[in-house]
Design an enzyme around this catalytic site. Structure first.
Site, mmCIF file in Angstrom:
data_model
loop_
_atom_site.group_PDB
_atom_site.id
_atom_site.type_symbol
_atom_site.label_atom_id
_atom_site.label_comp_id
_atom_site.label_asym_id
_atom_site.label_seq_id
_atom_site.Cartn_x
_atom_site.Cartn_y
_atom_site.Cartn_z
ATOM 1 N N HIS A 173 -6.553 40.437 -16.830
ATOM 2 C CA HIS A 173 -6.673 42.060 -16.059
ATOM 3 C C HIS A 173 -6.708 42.933 -16.394
ATOM 4 C CE1 HIS A 173 -3.211 39.650 -12.463
ATOM 5 N NE2 HIS A 173 -4.697 40.416 -12.109
ATOM 6 N N CYS A 267 3.337 43.958 -15.946
ATOM 7 C CA CYS A 267 3.467 43.427 -15.356
ATOM 8 C C CYS A 267 3.925 42.886 -14.488
ATOM 9 C CB CYS A 267 2.615 41.450 -15.691
ATOM 10 S SG CYS A 267 1.789 41.545 -16.837
HETATM 11 N N1 ARG Z 1 1.153 34.706 -13.768
HETATM 12 C C1 ARG Z 1 0.229 35.531 -13.392
HETATM 13 C C2 ARG Z 1 -1.353 35.814 -13.295
HETATM 14 O O1 ARG Z 1 -1.738 34.976 -13.547
HETATM 15 C C3 ARG Z 1 0.450 36.662 -14.087
HETATM 16 C C4 ARG Z 1 0.042 38.555 -13.474
HETATM 17 C C5 ARG Z 1 0.008 39.493 -14.619
HETATM 18 N N2 ARG Z 1 0.632 40.206 -14.344
HETATM 19 C C6 ARG Z 1 -0.798 41.198 -14.566
HETATM 20 N N3 ARG Z 1 -0.363 42.683 -13.836
HETATM 21 N N4 ARG Z 1 -1.572 41.551 -15.549
HETATM 22 O O2 ARG Z 1 -2.232 36.043 -11.724
#
Ligand code: ARG
Length: 277
Positions: A173, A267
């Site tokens: 991300h 996150c």
């Molecule tokens: N387990 C989640 C996923 O892989 C984690 C998300 C993390 N969030 C972020 N804003 N990077 O989607």
């Protein structure tokens, strides 16, 4: 004037958060998630509560969305939507496991009277991949959000989207590889991006703080800034020093349990930008 004497002013923030009541690692959709590794859910809640308490001490307005059973990743509120100038772009998740989070977050905003809301057609994972600077909407692609999703965001917000290609699966991300610090000031880990995207970042942000792999690996870029205080994982000691040199005040937090899901400070934090800027 040296950079360390630069005067920084915090500005008030409003954030949406989701208590990790049902947090767990039961599937794996990023390289950090290992369902075989036990999660201490009590500790996850305690660490999250400390983050929320810190935000309140810093004077931010914190709103809460009710966690839903069966959605262990819902704690990562940043992925739930993107809110700019009071307009709400819903999220559409790439992975089926998280699909129900999109409508749940969008409903939260609709119930609270947000007039301009958009249920997206194309995949976008909210502020996981959309980061707002004064001039641009920086948009990650390569692992989750797609270019058609970027176009939907540009059309809704009327802000120029700058698409950035992520190439390292550890930084899947945009908010794991880049932080907006203030206005058009950012910090990022260059190697997380394709050569072309790196060149774009250098062109748009020649004064950006460049962060080391060691700091990026401990989620040092998964940070939240109010223009003065920068809240980030406590293990990112190198970047803390770089921030101090620029006149920011870093505040380290321990979110070890939420790291097991592949997320940290940012996150867990969805910014609600109510007013047109
Ligand atoms: N387990 C989640 C996923 O892989 C984690 C998300 C993390 N969030 C972020 N804003 N990077 O989607």
């Amino acid at each position: 004037m040296s950079q360390s004497t630069q005067v920084r002013t915090p500005s008030p923030r409003r954030y949406l958060m989701c208590r990790p009541t049902y947090f767990d690692v039961t599937y794996s959709i990023n390289p950090w998630m290992d369902p075989a590794k036990p999660v201490d859910s009590g500790l996850a809640v305690a660490q999250w509560e400390r983050l929320r308490a810190l935000y309140e001490e810093l004077g931010y307005q914190i709103d809460l969305i009710d966690p839903l059973p069966g959605l262990p990743d819902m704690v990562y509120a940043a992925n739930g939507a993107t809110v700019v100038d009071g307009k709400v772009l819903g999220a559409r998740f790439r992975n089926e496991e998280r699909a129900a989070e999109g409508p749940a977050y969008l409903e939260w905003f609709r119930e609270r009277g947000y007039q301009v809301t958009h249920n997206p057609v194309h995949v976008n994972e909210g502020e996981g991949d959309f980061l707002t600077t004064t001039s641009w909407l920086l948009a990650g692609k390569g692992f989750r959000s797609v270019p058609d999703g970027h176009a939907e965001a540009q059309e809704l917000f009327g802000r120029p989207v700058v698409g950035l290609e992520l190439v390292d699966p550890r930084f899947y991300h945009l908010d794991t590889a880049l932080t907006v610090l203030d206005g058009d000031e950012i910090m990022y880990y260059p190697e997380a991006f394709s050569p072309g995207s790196r060149a774009v970042l250098q062109r748009l942000f020649p004064d950006a703080i460049l962060v080391s792999e060691a700091d990026a690996e401990v989620f040092g870029l998964n940070a939240v800034s109010d223009g003065f205080h920068v809240v980030l994982p406590e293990a990112a000691t190198g970047v803390m020093e770089q921030l101090r040199e620029r006149g920011f005040q870093p505040i380290g937090m321990d979110l070890s349990e939420l790291l097991k899901g592949g997320g940290s400070v940012k996150c867990c934090t969805l910014e609600i930008r109510d007013r047109a800027a």
